[in-house]
Write an enzyme that holds these catalytic residues in place. Structure first.
Site, short mmCIF file in Angstrom:
data_model
loop_
_atom_site.label_atom_id
_atom_site.label_comp_id
_atom_site.label_asym_id
_atom_site.label_seq_id
_atom_site.Cartn_x
_atom_site.Cartn_y
_atom_site.Cartn_z
N ASP A 264 43.23 56.32 29.55
CA ASP A 264 42.54 57.42 28.83
C ASP A 264 41.22 57.63 28.08
O ASP A 264 40.97 58.24 27.77
CB ASP A 264 43.39 58.49 29.23
CG ASP A 264 43.90 59.02 30.18
OD1 ASP A 264 43.55 58.92 31.25
OD2 ASP A 264 45.26 59.77 30.21
N SER B 243 54.70 47.51 41.60
CA SER B 243 53.43 47.37 39.70
C SER B 243 52.02 48.78 40.50
O SER B 243 52.43 48.44 41.97
CB SER B 243 53.70 46.18 40.20
OG SER B 243 52.65 45.63 41.27
N GLU C 116 60.80 59.90 40.89
CA GLU C 116 60.45 60.06 42.57
C GLU C 116 61.90 58.94 43.58
O GLU C 116 62.32 59.56 44.21
CB GLU C 116 59.46 59.04 43.04
CG GLU C 116 58.32 60.21 43.30
CD GLU C 116 57.50 60.30 42.02
OE1 GLU C 116 58.06 59.05 40.83
OE2 GLU C 116 55.98 60.65 41.75
N ASP D 223 65.16 51.76 41.16
CA ASP D 223 63.99 52.46 41.33
C ASP D 223 64.26 53.71 40.39
O ASP D 223 64.78 55.07 40.44
CB ASP D 223 63.29 53.37 42.98
CG ASP D 223 62.65 53.96 42.24
OD1 ASP D 223 62.05 53.70 41.01
OD2 ASP D 223 61.29 54.14 42.63
N MET E 77 54.17 48.90 45.56
CA MET E 77 55.73 49.46 46.25
C MET E 77 56.19 48.60 45.45
O MET E 77 56.05 47.92 44.40
CB MET E 77 55.68 48.84 47.96
CG MET E 77 54.81 47.15 47.71
SD MET E 77 54.58 46.66 49.65
CE MET E 77 54.67 44.94 49.40
N SER E 78 57.60 49.36 45.73
CA SER E 78 58.95 48.59 45.07
C SER E 78 60.58 48.47 46.30
O SER E 78 59.85 48.93 47.48
CB SER E 78 59.26 49.51 44.04
OG SER E 78 60.11 50.57 45.18
N ASP F 58 44.89 66.58 34.91
CA ASP F 58 45.70 65.34 36.00
C ASP F 58 46.65 66.21 36.42
O ASP F 58 46.63 67.32 36.72
CB ASP F 58 45.83 64.76 34.09
CG ASP F 58 45.92 63.49 34.24
OD1 ASP F 58 44.73 63.33 35.34
OD2 ASP F 58 45.37 63.05 33.13
#
Lengths: 693, 575
Positions: free
Chosen positions: A534, A390, A360, A356, A395-396, A319
């Site tokens: 996974d 979501s 990030e 947020d 986007m948020s 990953d």
């Protein structure tokens, strides 16, 4: 696990191993090891010959000689047993630690789920942990031990998992998402959680772990079985060579008119020296030690088969996030659209990111503050409404003062802009593409129908990872980066990190397909994973390392669990698997090439009466036939002891192409095994001579 | 070693490689059904055979059916040979009126020819009728060779195919091997031999006047017959034996230096070609060279040791004032001398041929040790047609297994994983013949009568018995001579050794081929152990030598080694 275990055996461990070495003489367990079983039969047989010599007063050889041989044959078996016991001992010590965590604890069982934080006392029943069954609900509060394996269905808490992982920093466990699994025996430090029990007593993670480190359920691995077949075949060959030698020597004595058949004691000694006792005695120790090295690396392998498969892996699926790059991307620049100032963009981005909590998002706020000294604002006071991220919308953002500020994936936000009746300027899309090509992640920021510009998020590739991938390439392992990023970004990061290939815009299905495709080509695939999504891929992969922080589903699907939850460890796991196989191969080669010297010691000694000319083969000039035989037997026994550290530690492994590894190991263990016994046997012979034997 | 001998040997191996490479390509083409020219010529005949047998060129068999067909076919062949011997008295083509062969010897001979051993416990011209020679023995010379070739090709298919259950058809392989490889090659070889003066005639014997007439012996009868044709196939098919009892030491069987070269080349030709055919069949010509290199690397040093030992002569004779400047010439043809005899002895025992042009029993102890040990290595140094290749590949499997572990991976050979089942089969193949040799010899020396059949007491007699069992269990068929092997005990015991040494090898090899064909092919990477490099050749040679040495060192110590030490110590040895 604690580091002190790596610093060599302690006294208690050795004492216990010595006791176990005797216990393992039981033929009912020893028969599983054909080589050592033959040695034990030889020991019993020579002991009987000694008894016969004592009783009748006229044995087939001098009684003290038979006794010496018999004793050293017993030592040979004991040394082999000791090696195995030593390997097991370390696991047992660890199991004892784990057992302490498994003790019976009280649990607060709930009659049913309760949806709010107001705990009603009436619903809680105090029970013992042993009475809990699958799907029971329990409440665990600060200071409580988690009574069994389960899944958090409500609440959030910090949990001390040091009993399992040895890691003292507490971890967060919360309902939903990929951090919902809790393990029995760990302690909740703060807050409370409601746990649905997922394992009946005796089947918990801790139980399995104890069984694993103890080696209680150890089964021979496929490769070990194949090696055992070879060793058994060699044993039969040598059994035939020595048994028929009795007939040959009788014939020689009759035909030659002098001497007598070879004494049985000498034949048994020859047999034991020839059969591959070195590898036979150390084989199971190597396997157990391999598992143990995994445990020391804080990886729990569910079977020896998995450890072995790790050595065979051809393809590593890694990953991107957390393995190749540092977990979090950071915002490094604001690239405004034409007609928009950088400050305006930063302001909007900051607004969208204030609520947020993702790393990030936070890094956007930090950058805005660094660049334009924009402070955080009280969103509640502004009457803002936060729109969370979501996976569907990708986007948020925030709705405030009638503005709809959004940030997110370029295509998602662009669609939003179009829906609002606006359009994204070509310069902005071009800037985003440039970023993506360079490995960055563009984050499009829009205010309603206006596209304001792009925030540059950058992946930070872990230090030293490039060198490790180069190492993998040298030993023929292909590294594949798995990422949700678009192909442009992915290829840039792949190039920077030096992986061989990448899978962009990965979904669980595509991951599974990729694994199947590689397996179809005959390759062995290893991967790490933590989330429930996974699980199918983990179940399909040949070596599947689940992160301990991951969900129960992921842990069930994998065949290893990394207690440190460090995905980079996959590289170490491969090394440990290879090292285990190499140790077996090296000691097998050593064991077989040793035999040459033993012939030169024993054959002239055995036939000295019938064919004195054969003394020409006594190249070591051993001083008497009896000391020659005894020296060979003593060497054969001592070499097992001498190699125990190597068996437990494993041979030195440096990543190199197969051809170079073979050449080095052939030189050391093949040629070395051929030559080394000559001076050693001579030395033992001199020692025996000095002692007056 | 003089320069002339070395040149002789260098030329020999160069010629061998020169001929074996194109022949290997042709052999691979034949079994793949791609030999266009030959098929245009003989194709109609081939198809007619299939129609008669109720099969077709496209038929595919699982390894079990393949094995079953092979065993049934070989059993039927052995039965025919047995019955022809037992009934030859009543059958035609028996001008000398020879009686039925006794059951034990008939069993021994039947097994011997079906297993490609061609051990002969009888004198050909005085025991077997013409019908038996032609319909029983010569037919088996072809079919037993074709059987071995079929097994080797099947094993190659096991490596080349992936994820399938089938391995080809035994009938097709048998027909193709006989029709396209053995028949044309023998015709060619026989023609060359006839050109050199090897006898080829339908007449039974020739009466000649003596050069120095003796009283009461008016004429000498010289046995003649279809010699060249039989010699050609017995050399090419690694059958061995000969038309004459002294084989290729006989001037009518081997008249010129060139006929000697043709014959000694044809002994190793097909086994060497099979290395290259294997390389092509599995799609890696380097692997063909690897096998050829390993076999040559095993043979050359042993050949040189043998030649040097013969060259040095017998020290016991030095004291008697005999001229030994030509080396040990006892039992050798003066025409061939030490170099020619030593080369033939090494070639005929390396390949499971067994024909001779000198008497191995008369070699010096070390000179005799070389052929004996070459046999004991399991007939894998070139070995029998096909059987040498599959025998060597079993050693390759073991070498790959050990080497693979040393590089830290589950071992792979040509992309096929070597796992428990493969190890089991490879171990069986290596173990069974060795066990037959050791146990057979042990039983023989323990029985007073059997032990007395070797007239030389002590180490030399022991070597004779050991050689007989080594030769039988490894399907070589050469005799050290000296030993009287006509008794029922030897006929039966050696017959059993031949059976075990042939079929307990073939069945595991075919099972292994079946298991390999089912496996996937793992693509090679830098982590894969390369098995076509000089290093691996070294490893393979080491494994073969070590297994052979460790298994037989005690027995050899009591035979040729002690004899050699006695001889050099001046105690007076046996020969």
């Amino acid at each position: 696990m604690s580091q002190e275990k790596k610093t060599g055996p302690n006294r208690a461990l050795v004492a216990r191993a010595v006791r176990d070495a005797f216990r393992k003489l039981d033929p009912r367990t020893l028969y599983r090891n054909p080589v050592m079983f033959v040695v034990e039969i030889g020991s019993v047989f020579t002991s009987l010959l000694y008894a016969h010599a004592l009783i009748t007063g006229a044995g087939e050889a001098p009684a003290p000689f038979i006794l010496a041989i018999a004793l050293w044959l017993w030592f040979t078996v004991l040394f082999g047993n000791f090696a195995e016991a030593m390997a097991e001992g370390r696991g047992k010590a660890q199991a004892a630690n784990l057992r302490r965590a498994r003790r019976e604890v009280g649990a607060k069982r709930l009659a049913g789920p309760h949806r709010d934080a107001q705990k009603s006392e009436a619903m809680v029943t105090e029970v013992m942990s042993a009475s809990l069954r699958r799907d029971d609900l329990v409440l665990v509060e600060a200071g409580d031990l988690v009574p069994g394996d389960g899944e958090v269905i409500e609440g959030i808490a910090s949990v001390d998992e040091s009993a399992i992982t040895g890691e003292s920093a507490p971890v967060i466990r919360e309902s939903g998402g990929d951090r919902s699994a809790v393990t029995g025996g760990t302690r909740v430090l703060s807050d409370w959680i409601v746990v649905r029990i997922t394992a009946d007593p005796g089947e918990t993670f801790l139980d399995r772990m104890i069984a694993l480190v103890e080696g209680a359920k150890r089964r021979k691995t496929p490769n070990e079985i194949a090696l055992n077949i070879l060793l058994a075949a060699l044993t039969i060959v040598f059994l035939l060579a020595t048994v028929t030698l009795f007939a040959f020597s009788s014939h020689a004595a009759v035909a030659g008119g002098q001497g007598s058949p070879v004494p049985l004691t000498v034949l048994v000694a020859l047999l034991v020296c020839l059969i591959p006792t070195t590898i036979g005695g150390l084989l199971s120790a190597i396997g157990i030690a391999g598992m143990d090295r995994m445990v020391q690396a804080n990886v729990l392998a569910m079977s020896g088969r998995a450890v072995e498969a790790a050595g065979d892996v051809d393809v590593l699926l890694l990953d991107k996030t957390g393995t190749i790059t540092l977990g979090n991307r950071e915002a490094v620049a604001f690239l405004p659209a034409p007609g928009v100032t950088e400050r305006e963009l930063a302001d909007a981005a900051q607004l969208a990111s204030l609520a947020d909590e993702t790393p990030e998002g936070r890094s956007v706020v930090v950058l805005a503050k660094e660049r334009f000294d924009l402070r955080g604002r009280d969103l509640q006071g502004l009457g803002a409404c936060f729109v969370p991220f979501s996976a569907h919308t990708r986007m948020s953002g925030v709705d405030v003062d009638g503005r709809m500020i959004r940030k997110g994936a370029v295509d998602a936000v662009a669609r939003f802009v179009v829906e609002q009746g606006g359009s994204v300027p070509r310069e902005v899309t071009a800037a985003a593409d440039d970023l993506a090509r360079g490995g960055g992640t563009p984050l499009l920021v829009a205010d309603g129908r206006r596209a304001l510009g792009v925030v540059h998020l950058k992946d930070i590739v872990k230090g030293g990872i490039r060198e490790r991938f180069a190492e993998m390439r040298r030993i023929g392992i292909r590294t594949v980066m798995i990422t949700g990023d678009n192909p442009l970004t992915a290829s840039a990061i792949a190039a920077e990190a030096g992986v061989d290939d990448f899978l962009a815009e990965a979904t669980p299905e595509r991951k599974l397909d990729l694994i199947r495709e590689y397996q179809q080509q005959g390759r062995l695939v290893a991967m790490t994973g933590d989330g429930t999504n996974d699980a199918p891929a983990l179940a399909q992969a040949d070596v599947a390392v689940a992160m301990n922080t991951g969900t129960q589903a992921a842990k069930e699907a994998g065949n290893m669990v990394d207690l440190d939850s460090n995905p980079t460890k996959l590289l170490d796991i491969v090394a440990i698997g290879k090292q285990m196989l190499m140790t077996r191969g090296a000691l097998t080669t050593f064991s077989i090439s040793n035999d040459v010297s033993k012939y030169f010691a024993i054959i002239p000694a055995a036939f000295v009466a019938t064919y004195p000319e054969l003394d020409a083969l006594n190249v070591m000039r051993l001083h008497s036939p009896q000391s020659a035989v005894l020296s060979a037997v003593v060497f054969n026994a001592l070499v097992i002891v001498g190699l125990i550290p190597l068996a437990l530690r494993g041979v030195k492994y440096r990543p190199a192409p197969a051809a170079r590894l073979l050449r080095n190991n052939l030189l050391v263990y093949g040629l070395g095994g051929l030559i080394l016994p000559f001076p050693c046997i001579k030395g033992i012979d001199l020692l025996l001579q000095w002692m007056g034997v | 070693m003089d320069a002339l001998t070395l040149t002789h040997y260098a030329v020999y191996f160069a010629l061998l490689a020169l001929l074996a490479v194109p022949l290997g390509r042709y052999v691979a083409d034949v079994y793949e059904g791609r030999a266009r020219f030959a098929q245009r010529l003989l194709g109609p005949f081939e198809r007619r055979v299939y129609r008669l047998a109720g099969t077709s060129a496209d038929e595919e068999m699982s390894w079990r059916r393949y094995t079953f067909s092979l065993l049934v076919f070989n059993l039927a062949g052995a039965l025919v040979v047995y019955l022809l011997q037992r009934w030859q008295g009543a059958l035609p083509l028996n001008p000398a009126g020879l009686p039925a062969v006794n059951p034990a010897n008939a069993f021994n001979t039947a097994v011997s020819f079906a297993t490609n051993t061609n051990w002969q416990c009888y004198g050909g011209e005085t025991t077997m009728s013409h019908l038996t020679q032609m319909a029983a023995l010569t037919v088996q010379n072809f079919l037993s060779a074709a059987t071995g070739m079929a097994v080797a090709v099947t094993l190659a298919r096991g490596f080349a195919r992936r994820g399938v259950e089938t391995l080809g058809s035994f009938w097709v392989d048998l027909v193709r091997g006989t029709l396209y490889v053995l028949l044309p090659l023998s015709l060619l070889c026989a023609g060359l031999l006839v050109s050199q003066g090897v006898v080829q005639t339908g007449r039974g014997e020739l009466a000649a006047e003596l050069v120095e007439p003796q009283a009461g012996v008016p004429l000498q009868t010289i046995a003649i017959g279809p010699v060249a044709s039989q010699v050609a196939i017995k050399q090419l098919g690694t059958n061995g034996g000969g038309y004459y009892n002294t084989n290729s030491a006989h001037p009518l069987e081997n008249p010129t230096p060139l006929s000697n070269l043709i014959q000694v080349l044809s002994i190793l030709l097909l086994p060497a070609a099979f290395c290259f055919a294997f390389g092509r069949l599995v799609g890696s010509r380097r692997h063909g060279w690897m096998l050829f290199a390993a076999m040559t690397a095993l043979l050359v040093p042993l050949l040189l040791v043998g030649a040097a030992a013969e060259r040095a002569g017998n020290p016991a004779l030095d004291g008697l004032g005999l001229d030994q400047s030509a080396g040990n010439m006892e039992g050798k043809e003066v025409r061939f001398g030490v170099p020619g005899s030593a080369l033939w002895a090494a070639a005929t025992t390396a390949a499971s041929n067994g024909s001779v042009n000198s008497m191995h029993d008369s070699f010096t102890p070390l000179g005799g040790l070389v052929p004996l040990w070459l046999i004991q290595l399991g007939e894998v140094v070139f070995g029998g047609v096909g059987s040498g290749l599959y025998g060597m590949l079993m050693f390759v499997v073991v070498a790959v297994f050990i080497a693979g572990l040393m590089v830290g991976r589950t071992p792979e050979l040509l992309g096929k994983k070597v796992e428990a089942f493969e190890m089991k089969m490879a171990s069986l193949v290596i173990l069974v013949p060795a066990a037959a040799v050791l146990l057979g010899t042990a039983v023989a020396v323990s029985l007073q009568k059997a032990a007395a059949a070797a007239p030389n007491p002590g180490p030399h007699g022991f070597t004779e018995i050991l050689y007989a069992f080594s030769s039988a269990a490894n399907n070589n068929g050469s005799a050290f001579a000296g030993l009287d092997a006509t008794s029922t005990f030897y006929a039966v015991a050696l017959g059993l050794c031949m059976l075990v040494g042939r079929y307990w090898v073939i069945v595991p090899v075919l099972a292994l081929a079946g298991s390999l064909a089912r496996k996937k092919i793992v693509p090679a990477s830098a982590g894969t152990l390369p098995t076509d490099t000089p290093l691996f050749v070294l490893m393979l040679v080491g494994v073969v030598v070590l297994v052979g040495a460790l298994t037989f060192f005690p027995a050899l110590a009591l035979g040729p080694i002690v004899e050699h030490l006695r001889l050099s110590a001046g105690a007076g040895g046996a020969p």
